[in-house]
Design an enzyme around this catalytic site. Sequence first.
Site, PDB file in Angstrom:
ATOM      1  NE  ARG A 104      -2.398   0.647   3.705  1.00  0.00           N
ATOM      2  CZ  ARG A 104      -3.140   1.162   4.668  1.00  0.00           C
ATOM      3  NH1 ARG A 104      -4.451   1.207   4.541  1.00  0.00           N
ATOM      4  NH2 ARG A 104      -2.603   1.617   5.767  1.00  0.00           N
ATOM      5  CB  THR A 108      -2.066   7.301  -2.890  1.00  0.00           C
ATOM      6  OG1 THR A 108      -1.453   6.002  -3.014  1.00  0.00           O
ATOM      7  CG2 THR A 108      -1.146   8.355  -3.496  1.00  0.00           C
ATOM      8  CG  ASP A 200       2.871  -1.883   9.305  1.00  0.00           C
ATOM      9  OD1 ASP A 200       3.046  -3.080   9.014  1.00  0.00           O
ATOM     10  OD2 ASP A 200       2.957  -0.972   8.477  1.00  0.00           O
ATOM     11  CG  ASP A 203       6.562  -2.280   9.791  1.00  0.00           C
ATOM     12  OD1 ASP A 203       7.134  -2.852   8.836  1.00  0.00           O
ATOM     13  OD2 ASP A 203       6.286  -1.069   9.786  1.00  0.00           O
TER      14      ASP A 203
HETATM   15  C1  PRP Z   1      -1.062  -4.148   4.927  1.00  0.00           C
HETATM   16  C2  PRP Z   1      -1.927  -5.360   5.231  1.00  0.00           C
HETATM   17  C3  PRP Z   1      -2.828  -5.432   4.038  1.00  0.00           C
HETATM   18  C4  PRP Z   1      -3.031  -3.975   3.690  1.00  0.00           C
HETATM   19  C5  PRP Z   1      -4.376  -3.547   4.202  1.00  0.00           C
HETATM   20  O1  PRP Z   1      -0.060  -4.470   4.042  1.00  0.00           O
HETATM   21  O2  PRP Z   1      -1.192  -6.517   5.454  1.00  0.00           O
HETATM   22  O3  PRP Z   1      -2.291  -6.132   2.938  1.00  0.00           O
HETATM   23  O4  PRP Z   1      -2.010  -3.234   4.371  1.00  0.00           O
HETATM   24  O5  PRP Z   1      -4.670  -2.252   3.816  1.00  0.00           O
HETATM   25  P1  PRP Z   1      -5.825  -1.902   2.765  1.00  0.00           P
HETATM   26  O6  PRP Z   1      -7.008  -2.737   3.105  1.00  0.00           O
HETATM   27  O7  PRP Z   1      -6.046  -0.439   3.002  1.00  0.00           O
HETATM   28  O8  PRP Z   1      -5.308  -2.162   1.383  1.00  0.00           O
HETATM   29  P2  PRP Z   1       1.113  -3.453   3.622  1.00  0.00           P
HETATM   30  O9  PRP Z   1       0.757  -2.743   2.370  1.00  0.00           O
HETATM   31  O10 PRP Z   1       1.467  -2.598   4.800  1.00  0.00           O
HETATM   32  O11 PRP Z   1       2.293  -4.410   3.236  1.00  0.00           O
HETATM   33  P3  PRP Z   1       3.113  -5.482   4.120  1.00  0.00           P
HETATM   34  O12 PRP Z   1       2.183  -6.639   4.337  1.00  0.00           O
HETATM   35  O13 PRP Z   1       4.258  -5.825   3.252  1.00  0.00           O
HETATM   36  O14 PRP Z   1       3.533  -4.829   5.408  1.00  0.00           O
HETATM   37  N1  URA Z   2      -2.197  -2.289   7.403  1.00  0.00           N
HETATM   38  C1  URA Z   2      -1.766  -2.611   8.648  1.00  0.00           C
HETATM   39  O1  URA Z   2      -0.791  -3.356   8.795  1.00  0.00           O
HETATM   40  N2  URA Z   2      -2.438  -2.120   9.707  1.00  0.00           N
HETATM   41  C2  URA Z   2      -3.511  -1.324   9.576  1.00  0.00           C
HETATM   42  O2  URA Z   2      -4.087  -0.888  10.611  1.00  0.00           O
HETATM   43  C3  URA Z   2      -3.937  -0.990   8.277  1.00  0.00           C
HETATM   44  C4  URA Z   2      -3.267  -1.484   7.211  1.00  0.00           C
END
Ligand code: PRP
Ligand code: URA
Length: 209
Positions: A104, A108, A200, A203
């Site tokens: 994400r 944006t 997150d 993370d």
């Molecule tokens: C996080 C989470 C989802 C997404 C959710 O991933 O694991 O995939 O955000 O957000 P959304 O519903 O608004 O799209 P992230 O993009 O942080 O990537 P990561 O899993 O690599 O940390």
């Molecule tokens: N992705 C995350 O990891 N946590 C949130 O709260 C939203 C998106």
Amino acid sequence: MSKFTVLDHPLIQHKLTMIRDKNTGTKDFRSIANEIAELMVYEITRDLPMESVEIETPMGKSMQKVLAGKKLAVIPILRAGLGMVDGVLELIPAAKIGHIGMYRDEKTLQPHEYFVKLPADIDKRELFVVDPMLATGGSANMAIDALKKRGANNIRLVVLVASPQGVEAIQEEHPDVDIYAASLDTELTDNGYIFPGLGDAGDRLFGTK
Ligand code: PRP
Ligand code: URA
């Protein structure tokens, strides 16, 4: 419209509270996220179709039940979805695993696909898409698009924490995809995080920042 189910089993709720706590470190977060995924899959698979087969016990022939229908595959949305795969495999060790890489954009909040690797026969499988967080719903919607584009036709979405906006977004774009969550949280913050959420997920799982 698709079904949205909150799995409010006491063990799931207890463990979810543990990983929401900001003092829970990476090692415990990782193991507990998998334990929740395992419990969720146990509940979700209650409705899998069964058939009767004849077997022979040490006492003689007998008709008994086995799973029928489509084979399963688990599809983690990278990265954070990886944190639920081992839990699912505890109960369904023969499941195939497909990966969809999605991140994400922090400003944006738009999702970007960077990797797709799937079992060859996803059109014949029941797919469990797993991701701890359903926030705006953009990432899960794009992941489901990617699966359908490649022939998938039987998809369930399994998340730990969902926001109302995320659930609505999936139900609007993919009314055939049932959604299962350990919790429906109250809101999304202005920067796209779920509140109270768990922060997150990627993370916290991988110890990054
Ligand atoms: C996080 C989470 C989802 C997404 C959710 O991933 O694991 O995939 O955000 O957000 P959304 O519903 O608004 O799209 P992230 O993009 O942080 O990537 P990561 O899993 O690599 O940390
Ligand atoms: N992705 C995350 O990891 N946590 C949130 O709260 C939203 C998106």
